[in-house]
Design an enzyme around this catalytic site. Sequence first.
Site, PDB file in Angstrom:
ATOM      1  N   ILE A   1       0.875  -1.181   0.000  1.00 33.20           N
ATOM      2  CA  ILE A   1       0.000   0.000   0.000  1.00 33.20           C
ATOM      3  C   ILE A   1       0.909   1.227   0.000  1.00 33.20           C
ATOM      4  CG2 ILE A   1      -1.656   1.348   1.417  1.00 33.20           C
ATOM      5  CD1 ILE A   1      -2.942  -1.163   0.258  1.00 33.20           C
ATOM      6  N   HIS A   2       0.785   2.099  -0.992  1.00 36.23           N
ATOM      7  CA  HIS A   2       1.617   3.306  -0.953  1.00 36.23           C
ATOM      8  C   HIS A   2       0.946   4.554  -1.548  1.00 36.23           C
ATOM      9  CE1 HIS A   2       2.385   2.335  -5.171  1.00 36.23           C
ATOM     10  NE2 HIS A   2       2.767   3.587  -5.311  1.00 36.23           N
ATOM     11  N   ARG A   3      -0.197   4.404  -2.237  1.00 33.30           N
ATOM     12  CA  ARG A   3      -0.828   5.569  -2.877  1.00 33.30           C
ATOM     13  C   ARG A   3      -1.234   6.605  -1.837  1.00 33.30           C
ATOM     14  NH1 ARG A   3      -0.093   5.389  -8.322  1.00 33.30           N
ATOM     15  NH2 ARG A   3      -0.104   3.198  -8.832  1.00 33.30           N
TER      16      ARG A   3
ATOM     17  N   ARG B   1       6.822   5.465   2.272  1.00 26.64           N
ATOM     18  CA  ARG B   1       5.703   6.386   2.503  1.00 26.64           C
ATOM     19  C   ARG B   1       4.702   5.775   3.483  1.00 26.64           C
ATOM     20  NH1 ARG B   1       2.188  10.224   0.061  1.00 26.64           N
ATOM     21  NH2 ARG B   1       3.197  10.437  -1.937  1.00 26.64           N
TER      22      ARG B   1
END
Length: 357
Positions: free
Chosen positions: A202-204, A235
Amino acid sequence: MRVLSVVGARPQFVKLAPVAAALAATGHEHVIVHTGQHYDTEMSDVFFADLRIPSPDEHLGVGSGSHGVQTGAMLAALDGVLERHRPDWVLVYGDTNSTLAGALSAVKLHLPVAHLEAGLRSFNRRMPEEHNRVLTDHAADLCLAPTDAAMAQLAREGLAGRCVLVGDVMTDVCLRVRDTVLAGGSAPQADLPKEPFVVATIHRADNTDDPARLEAIVAALAALPRTVLLLAHPRLVARAAAAGVELSRGRIRVSRPRSYPETVAALLRATGVVTDSGGLQKEAYLLGTPCTTVRTETEWTETLQDGWNVLAEPGELVERVQRARPQAPRGAPFGDGHAAEAVVTALREAQRSSSLA
Ligand code: UD1
């Protein structure tokens, strides 16, 4: 022909690998410019080493920042670099801030720009990647499209005259690395879970930067009845720490980001993937691992065919991840693994016809 590639973020190093090899094999000159958008060893250097990419000729060292600061720093640094090399083509990849900066810098200097992975759309204008794609396609002299759907989208936007279908260069790398991994080479698999597991990334910004949504996603991962190998992008780690969201809970095993061969090895062993990454959706499809995408839309719509990839909001995640494995055979919508050669041919032919014009 002299081609100057502008790259800066992890997925671009993967795409650069087959292009660099195809340019070398055909004796063209290739200048690699690394903007420095990604700079951690495991987000950058390991990709150059594992995928045998030549070291960058120029490193702009811009690092992280807000979109304007990061993109602006790249623009300021690129002018001198492009002037120095005066390439026949500036080649930009995908949808990152490095891509937009490369394209903008080149058009201002009247240097021909080609956009690799042109024509993809999520139609979600909240995503920075969507602005980057649209602006880059419309600035480019040559749009190198990975799929028929991308070609059709470029035509709808009036760009049919500048686009060429080349296939997807990430498929070139993915299939090659898969074969090496299956042959027992390269990827250390010792620290993969012994029991069945799901790979998650998960990074968005849309998923990481809203603490309530991030908490809901992590809670859903923790509620899955099996081990979750969470390959944590910096992130994600930074935003979770700032929001007080604990990542290590339930059966979540937090792991460093993996090298490309390690990622392919993990995907081949996993029972499923949960992600918001574009690349991983496609790699899961190519490797036959069912994927659940934590987004409301995807630009890789071909992966949704027959349920190999499904979209899910956090509240739907637990149920969707546990769906039955699709039985339908997968097609080959991303090409045959020889897209990089097609890229070199398209650049050469477009250069020839513009010099004749
Ligand atoms: C960028 C791309 C995204 C792509 C992703 C792949 C844009 C707008 N987004 O998102 O399309 O899918 O790369 O990973 O270009 N950080 C580190 N070390 C690094 C790199 C980043 O710690 O080597 C941290 C920093 O806190 C930084 C944050 O990650 O502020 C975000 O990095 P950034 O490059 O701005 O965007 P990504 O989320 O990686």
